[in-house]
Design a protein around this motif. Structure first.
Motif, PDB file in Angstrom:
ATOM      1  N   GLU A  29      -5.794   3.490  -3.154  1.00  0.00           N
ATOM      2  CA  GLU A  29      -5.660   3.559  -1.657  1.00  0.00           C
ATOM      3  C   GLU A  29      -5.160   2.470  -0.883  1.00  0.00           C
ATOM      4  N   LYS A  77      -2.067   2.506   1.549  1.00  0.00           N
ATOM      5  CA  LYS A  77      -2.027   2.059   2.748  1.00  0.00           C
ATOM      6  C   LYS A  77      -0.863   1.019   3.035  1.00  0.00           C
ATOM      7  N   LYS A 113       2.215   1.036   5.357  1.00  0.00           N
ATOM      8  CA  LYS A 113       2.407   0.267   6.603  1.00  0.00           C
ATOM      9  C   LYS A 113       4.113  -0.406   6.382  1.00  0.00           C
TER      10      LYS A 113
END
Length: 184
Positions: free
Chosen positions: A149, A153, A157
């Motif tokens: 995870e 992320k 980003k």
């Protein structure tokens, strides 16, 4: 394993290049040889761009001169220019074609600016679609346990930062072209 963003970055760069090329074709009341890159002439049965069969040069800020290497093609070049959407009638002296770019009216400038804004928005949408594809890929990788995870992320980003950078570049290019159109 993080998402490889190089593929998406190169797609975004290609989008910027295509956008710049589209803008270079916009006639801004100033002589511009790039408008002839898309005009093709039937040259012995082969559609050929004017710059590939003639010298195309700016002789003064409002005039372009086209000198074909094969003098027998001058009539075909003239017909192709008249049939195109350039909107300028060439003057044929038998050896060369001269095209005088007219001064833009305020109304025409605003129309061109509106068109540029639409092209800008289309380029931004293309960039956002690439971002969506990249985000979908990272979600799929997370779902298939190919990344954690945190890695997802981080990938999202990175993609968002890249998207913001290219959107800002489109806005900068657009502002410069709009300024050029309104100053002439």
């Amino acid at each position: 394993m993080k998402l490889d963003t190089k593929e998406y970055e190169s797609k975004m760069k290609k989008t910027i290049e295509v956008y710049k090329e589209e803008l270079s074709l916009i006639r801004a009341g100033r002589a511009n040889t790039a408008v002839f890159n898309k005009v093709t002439v039937d040259y012995y049965g082969v559609p050929t761009a004017i710059p590939q069969m003639a010298e195309v040069k700016v002789t003064d800020p409002r005039t372009v001169m086209i000198s074909p290497w094969d003098a027998s093609t001058i009539k075909n070049i003239e017909k192709a220019i008249l049939a195109s959407d350039i909107g300028i009638t060439p003057v044929n002296d038998g050896k060369t074609l001269r095209l005088a770019f007219p001064q833009l009216t305020e109304e025409r400038r605003k129309e061109i600016k509106k068109g540029i804004s639409k092209q800008s928005e289309d380029a931004k949408v293309a960039i956002r679609n690439i971002r969506r594809d990249a985000n979908d890929k990272s979600k799929a990788m997370k779902k298939n346990s190919e990344m954690t995870e945190d890695e997802q992320k981080q990938s999202d980003k990175t993609i968002q930062d890249m998207t913001d950078k290219f959107i800002k570049e489109i806005e900068t290019i657009t502002a410069a072209k709009e300024k050029e159109i309104m100053e002439i």
